[in-house]
Design an enzyme around this catalytic site. Structure first.
Site, mmCIF file in Angstrom:
data_model
loop_
_atom_site.group_PDB
_atom_site.id
_atom_site.type_symbol
_atom_site.label_atom_id
_atom_site.label_comp_id
_atom_site.label_asym_id
_atom_site.label_seq_id
_atom_site.Cartn_x
_atom_site.Cartn_y
_atom_site.Cartn_z
ATOM 1 N N ASP A 30 0.853 -1.186 0.000
ATOM 2 C CA ASP A 30 0.000 0.000 0.000
ATOM 3 C C ASP A 30 0.889 1.237 0.000
ATOM 4 O O ASP A 30 1.940 1.262 0.658
ATOM 5 C CB ASP A 30 -0.917 0.033 1.222
ATOM 6 C CG ASP A 30 -1.902 1.198 1.147
ATOM 7 O OD1 ASP A 30 -2.907 1.064 0.424
ATOM 8 O OD2 ASP A 30 -1.652 2.228 1.789
ATOM 9 N N HIS A 174 -5.664 4.691 6.287
ATOM 10 C CA HIS A 174 -4.903 5.503 5.322
ATOM 11 C C HIS A 174 -3.456 5.704 5.752
ATOM 12 O O HIS A 174 -2.834 6.706 5.389
ATOM 13 C CB HIS A 174 -5.585 6.857 5.085
ATOM 14 C CG HIS A 174 -6.910 6.734 4.402
ATOM 15 N ND1 HIS A 174 -7.053 6.369 3.087
ATOM 16 C CD2 HIS A 174 -8.171 6.910 4.873
ATOM 17 C CE1 HIS A 174 -8.323 6.329 2.762
ATOM 18 N NE2 HIS A 174 -9.031 6.652 3.832
ATOM 19 N N ASP A 179 -2.871 -0.357 6.257
ATOM 20 C CA ASP A 179 -3.723 -0.696 5.112
ATOM 21 C C ASP A 179 -3.231 -1.962 4.425
ATOM 22 O O ASP A 179 -4.039 -2.785 3.973
ATOM 23 C CB ASP A 179 -3.751 0.463 4.117
ATOM 24 C CG ASP A 179 -4.623 1.621 4.597
ATOM 25 O OD1 ASP A 179 -5.072 1.568 5.757
ATOM 26 O OD2 ASP A 179 -4.842 2.567 3.829
#
Length: 574
Positions: A30, A174, A179
């Site tokens: 991510d 986030h 994530d």
């Protein structure tokens, strides 16, 4: 009684099943960024989790200095502030470690939620900083969830929604690592859903969202008879025209993947419609296969290959051999005694390197002819600004001008300290004055110069050697190569029980005769020269014999690139 025919979409043999999911290494990734455009925005955080057999093996995480301002809306969403990334490494320092993390296990699959976003940023970063994209097989949990979860099971397929649906222990917030951890559990949840449907391999998992086309399935027979050996393969059409050239450690396995869901490149799927044959070229070693691939692509220019088709379309920065030398961007290297920087694949990069040299040395930029006869002209604006000594009107003597030209030659072929010191000092000054865009332009200029100087110095050092014989251990024995003036002249495997002296004598006697030539790449392309250099300098490779002296300047461009972070295009911290 006739037997029912198997469904053409069902894989029917063990060979076709591919890599079992239980044996597949997944790197779940991510990214957090300053925006949504891979062209304009930059990475601020990377999080990755390596998973194998349903278990977490290790993790990779770091903040990244984007070199640009983080919008307030992004800070509000992610919690990542400017001060948090101010001391973080730039992406060009992080990128090699991340790419190595992806390549550590052969066959590693990259997993991300909305994977095109993350891979888009990584590909853009690789392109900006001169790293090849490893092109791992990609699994997109967003697309997978859309295909697996029935209508109405979840209100949408956002990561947070799926994490709640599968009850992941980590809630997406986030931040890159959290994530990525949540995506790991979402992936496991989706794979459990697919198990009862007969999805047990990586290829089958990827085919859930993009199954192989009918044309791919119909051409699977082309892999039959292809040997399981290292080499090069050439796809051809009905007329025998070359369509695509590639290489592999295992020709049969690689050719087969083109006709499964593992191959999802649109242009290659389109090629499946017209391909009618495949020609395998077995090579003695992996090095030979890599070199043959480059040569065949350059020679035949197959339409479905994108890279390496036009090695002749490069640019060099040359210091001319005129009475009053000047810097010129040229398309080829001549036997004229001039020093060259490069090669550069783009004119823009070559111009940047030229500008870096001109900033350090007051060389003329006009095209006046001085010899013979001498023609006096009015000095240009650069002379009035003090950026040229004006040899055109006699203000600067030939001896004084030659001193500048000799210093530029030394920077190109030896120690580039004069260029590096000037640019780093200016970059620091501009950064202190918050003139970040100007500092970034100087950074890019210096990076382009050092890349070109480093390449030409390394390639020249190899090209002058009449012969290098080296060897390294391989699966079947010692993989041995003969390199002459930067060109691979012979390659073979010394198998156990073979007399080494007789083997080397035979290999040397049958190797291609290669004449010396001018410049960094007299008898091979730059791509081949660098490939051979990487092989020769690998820690596993042992040098057997060298004719000539293999040297490189102590304070070379490569040494400077390792000592200064500006060399890799680092953006000034804000």
């Amino acid at each position: 009684m006739s037997q029912p025919q198997a469904d053409e979409g069902i894989q029917t043999s063990i060979d076709e099943l591919g890599l079992p999911l239980s044996e597949t290494t997944f790197v779940v990734l991510d990214l957090e960024t300053t925006g949504t455009s891979a062209t304009d925005a930059r990475i601020t955080e990377i999080g990755a989790v390596r998973v194998r057999g349903g278990e977490t093996v290790d993790e990779f995480t770091t903040l990244v200095n984007p070199g640009i301002a983080i919008p307030a809306t992004v800070t509000l969403l992610t919690g990542i502030t400017q001060s948090m990334v101010a001391t973080a490494p730039p992406v060009e320092e992080v990128l090699p470690d991340l790419l190595e993390y992806l390549r550590r296990d052969p066959g590693t699959a990259l997993v991300a939620h909305n994977a095109s976003f993350d891979t888009g940023f990584l590909k853009a970063a690789c392109e900006r900083h001169g790293h090849p994209w490893p092109a791992p097989p990609v699994v997109d949990t967003l697309r997978l969830a859309r295909a697996v979860l029935g209508r109405g099971e979840t209100r949408n397929h956002k990561l947070g929604t799926l994490a709640a649906f599968f009850g992941t222990p980590v809630t997406p917030n986030h931040r890159a690592l959290d994530d990525a951890r949540a995506t790991v559990d979402v992936l496991h949840g989706l794979v459990e859903r697919l198990g009862p449907m007969g999805v047990h391999s990586l290829e089958e998992l990827r085919s859930v969202t993009k199954p192989p086309t009918k044309q791919q399935i119909a051409k699977r027979h082309l892999a039959e008879g292809v040997p399981e050996a290292p080499g090069v393969y050439v796809f051809t059409d009905a007329n025998g025209a070359d369509l695509y050239v590639g290489k592999s450690k295992n020709l049969r396995h690689r050719v087969r993947t083109y006709f499964t869901a593992a191959e999802n490149r649109q242009r290659i799927r389109e090629m499946a419609r017209v391909v009618e044959g495949v020609t395998p070229i077995v090579c003695a070693t992996e090095l030979e296969a890599s070199v043959r691939e480059l040569r065949l692509i350059a020679e035949r220019k197959p339409p479905y290959n994108r890279r390496s088709r036009h090695p002749e379309r490069v640019h060099w920065v040359k210091l001319t051999t005129e009475a009053f030398p000047r810097l010129s961007v040229v398309r080829s290297v001549k036997d004229d005694g001039a020093p060259y920087l490069g090669p550069y694949t783009g004119l823009k990069e070559a111009d940047r390197a030229r500008e870096a040299l001109l900033a350090a040395f007051p060389l003329r930029q006009c095209t006046h002819t001085f010899d013979p006869p001498r023609r006096t002209v009015e000095p240009c604006v650069l002379a009035q600004l003090g950026r040229c000594g004006a040899p055109c009107d006699g203000t600067e003597s030939r001896a004084d001008y030659t001193a500048h030209a000799d210093a530029a030659r030394e920077a190109m072929t030896g120690d580039p300290a004069a260029v590096v010191d000037l640019h780093t000092a200016r970059i620091r000054k501009m950064s202190a004055q918050l003139r970040y865009e100007e500092a970034a332009a100087l950074r890019d200029r210096l990076a382009a110069f050092l890349r070109g100087a480093g390449r030409s110095q390394r390639l020249t050092a190899l090209a002058v050697l009449p012969q290098v014989i080296a060897t390294r251990p391989g699966a079947l024995g010692w993989e041995t190569g003969v390199v002459r003036h930067g060109r691979l002249a012979a390659s073979a495997v010394l198998r156990p029980g073979t007399d080494p002296a007789a083997f080397l004598a035979s290999l040397e006697a049958t190797a291609e005769h290669v004449e010396p030539g001018p410049g960094p790449v007299p008898r091979a392309t730059a791509a081949e020269g660098e490939l051979v250099l990487d092989w020769l300098t690998d820690p596993a490779t042992r040098l057997v014999r060298i004719e000539g002296e293999w040297t490189c300047p102590l304070r070379s461009a490569e040494a400077h690139a390792e000592m200064t972070h500006w060399a890799h295009g680092r953006a000034p911290a804000q």
